[in-house]
Design an enzyme around this catalytic site. Sequence first.
Site, mmCIF file in Angstrom:
data_model
loop_
_atom_site.group_PDB
_atom_site.id
_atom_site.type_symbol
_atom_site.label_atom_id
_atom_site.label_comp_id
_atom_site.label_asym_id
_atom_site.label_seq_id
_atom_site.Cartn_x
_atom_site.Cartn_y
_atom_site.Cartn_z
ATOM 1 N N GLN A 1 -7.748 -0.131 3.463
ATOM 2 C CA GLN A 1 -8.640 -0.717 4.476
ATOM 3 C C GLN A 1 -9.993 -1.135 3.888
ATOM 4 O O GLN A 1 -10.794 -1.763 4.580
ATOM 5 C CB GLN A 1 -8.879 0.274 5.624
ATOM 6 C CG GLN A 1 -7.660 0.517 6.499
ATOM 7 C CD GLN A 1 -7.268 -0.679 7.362
ATOM 8 O OE1 GLN A 1 -8.086 -1.542 7.688
ATOM 9 N NE2 GLN A 1 -5.991 -0.737 7.733
ATOM 10 N N GLY B 1 0.809 -1.208 0.000
ATOM 11 C CA GLY B 1 0.000 0.000 0.000
ATOM 12 C C GLY B 1 0.849 1.268 0.000
ATOM 13 O O GLY B 1 0.523 2.243 -0.691
ATOM 14 N N CYS C 1 1.969 2.234 12.904
ATOM 15 C CA CYS C 1 3.129 3.020 12.478
ATOM 16 C C CYS C 1 3.515 4.055 13.523
ATOM 17 O O CYS C 1 4.657 4.477 13.596
ATOM 18 C CB CYS C 1 2.832 3.722 11.168
ATOM 19 S SG CYS C 1 1.976 2.678 10.022
ATOM 20 N N SER D 1 -3.545 -3.211 -0.616
ATOM 21 C CA SER D 1 -2.454 -3.993 -0.027
ATOM 22 C C SER D 1 -2.977 -5.357 0.397
ATOM 23 O O SER D 1 -3.989 -5.452 1.097
ATOM 24 C CB SER D 1 -1.895 -3.245 1.177
ATOM 25 O OG SER D 1 -0.884 -4.009 1.789
ATOM 26 N N THR E 1 11.887 -7.820 -11.044
ATOM 27 C CA THR E 1 11.248 -9.108 -11.334
ATOM 28 C C THR E 1 10.009 -9.254 -10.460
ATOM 29 O O THR E 1 10.053 -9.038 -9.250
ATOM 30 C CB THR E 1 12.236 -10.261 -11.064
ATOM 31 O OG1 THR E 1 13.402 -10.014 -11.844
ATOM 32 C CG2 THR E 1 11.633 -11.600 -11.420
ATOM 33 N N HIS F 1 -1.918 -7.679 2.509
ATOM 34 C CA HIS F 1 -1.902 -8.189 3.888
ATOM 35 C C HIS F 1 -3.020 -7.627 4.749
ATOM 36 O O HIS F 1 -3.188 -8.028 5.902
ATOM 37 C CB HIS F 1 -0.524 -7.988 4.534
ATOM 38 C CG HIS F 1 -0.191 -6.598 4.980
ATOM 39 N ND1 HIS F 1 -0.301 -6.198 6.290
ATOM 40 C CD2 HIS F 1 0.262 -5.518 4.302
ATOM 41 C CE1 HIS F 1 0.092 -4.939 6.400
ATOM 42 N NE2 HIS F 1 0.434 -4.496 5.205
HETATM 43 C C1 LIG Z 1 -1.635 -0.599 6.062
HETATM 44 C C2 LIG Z 1 -1.989 0.646 5.341
HETATM 45 C C3 LIG Z 1 -1.131 1.223 4.382
HETATM 46 C C4 LIG Z 1 0.239 0.670 4.114
HETATM 47 O O1 LIG Z 1 0.195 -0.538 3.404
HETATM 48 P P1 LIG Z 1 1.520 -1.455 3.383
HETATM 49 O O2 LIG Z 1 1.163 -2.567 2.454
HETATM 50 O O3 LIG Z 1 1.736 -1.919 4.787
HETATM 51 O O4 LIG Z 1 2.633 -0.599 2.856
HETATM 52 C C5 LIG Z 1 -1.544 2.361 3.735
HETATM 53 N N1 LIG Z 1 -2.747 2.911 3.982
HETATM 54 C C6 LIG Z 1 -3.609 2.380 4.872
HETATM 55 C C7 LIG Z 1 -4.930 3.023 5.083
HETATM 56 C C8 LIG Z 1 -3.264 1.240 5.593
HETATM 57 O O5 LIG Z 1 -4.107 0.746 6.485
#
Ligand SMILES: *Cc1c(COP(=O)(O)O)cnc(C)c1O
Length: 397
Positions: free
Chosen positions: A180, A71, A325, A200, A238, A202
């Site tokens: 989110q 993300g 964070c 993202s 890659t 995860h």
């Molecule tokens: C987790 C998150 C990100 C960052 O994503 P990553 O894949 O961890 O770099 C950015 N924006 C929001 C709203 C998030 O919750």
Amino acid sequence: MNRIYVDNAATTKPSRRATEVLLDVMENNYANPSSLHTPGQLAAVALADSRRKMAEILGCEPREIIFTSGGSEADNQAILTGATLGLRKGKKHIVSTKFEHHAVLHTLQKLEKQGFEVTYLDVHSNGMVRLDELEASLREDTALVTIMYANNEIGSIQPVRQIGEICRKHGVLFHTDAVQAVGHLPVNVQEDNIDMLSLSAHKFHGPKGVGALYIRKGIAPATLIEGGAQERGKRAGTENLPAIASMAAALEEAVEKMDEYNAKLTAMRDRLIEGISKIPHSTLTGDAVERLPGCASFCFEGIEGEALLLLLDQKGICASSGSACTSGSLDPSHVLLAIGLPHEVAHGSLRLSLSHENTMEEMDTVVQAVTDVVAYLRSISPVWADLQKGTKEYVIQ
Ligand SMILES: *Cc1c(COP(=O)(O)O)cnc(C)c1O
């Protein structure tokens, strides 16, 4: 110890299906998708399949998707794209909000140092932007609007479709950090009038370190990583095919089960809100209605969120004070300050973010634990003593 994991806004557990796909591709499809031999071409097919699956779900064309490392990278690339295109037309104004993720805010701060002007819209006490304020902020020289789909700390869902409509009307590019939202809400870039979108894996039970940027055709992407011709020359390196294929599988699964999961999540979330709101001098943060199904977030007067988290952890409850964070820093969350909470109240925050793997029984355990720990912390808090004596006034009634 039997742990209760309620920190899914920080990251989610990869689903069985996502893990199986990841392993399968690592073992059986490890060739470089740019190689001309047969295994390379099989890898290229798997890459194209993943892109097609994700495009179908998001409502776009496969070529409108750039795979990224997550993300944060997608946010950086989208904002840099808007800024670069704006600059060519002499436009150096960007509109955003005060409660974006740091991947957005820090990119904007970098641009401010380079001469861009950024308007940070208020998000008001319920964590929502106002459309009239957005419209009034747009100028002749506005290059980009970047507003998140749903907030990662307080769960409030923005009126993205209407925001996109306003941007279209004024001919301004619209990016949304939908990290989110994707996999949790029915996001469709066409219907939602979105020009660029970050996601993202995860955050929807896929692997970490992989994500995507949707970028509408006709918008030339700025490049962050120079090198080979991968991702149409707009993101070299890659391709991380195991993670990309796993992400596509995770997203497919999340969308398939969205209604079922969200019904369960909403019921559990509301149980938390009902139970925890009974704690005196506590407040729900974020909008009561327009909020993510899995997000319950609170502030408690007279306690430190850090202490709350540590004591909850001792009881096996894995929660967060807001953003992963900012934890470890002593500054209160910029999101809680943006919704108008004073520093001392913003320090007493708690975010409980759920997944379909949680149970109603766990919610009852969490409510009891939070109630007990807040009471204990208040019993040893000098601030709470002052509030009780009336030498200090409550902010949260
Ligand atoms: C987790 C998150 C990100 C960052 O994503 P990553 O894949 O961890 O770099 C950015 N924006 C929001 C709203 C998030 O919750």
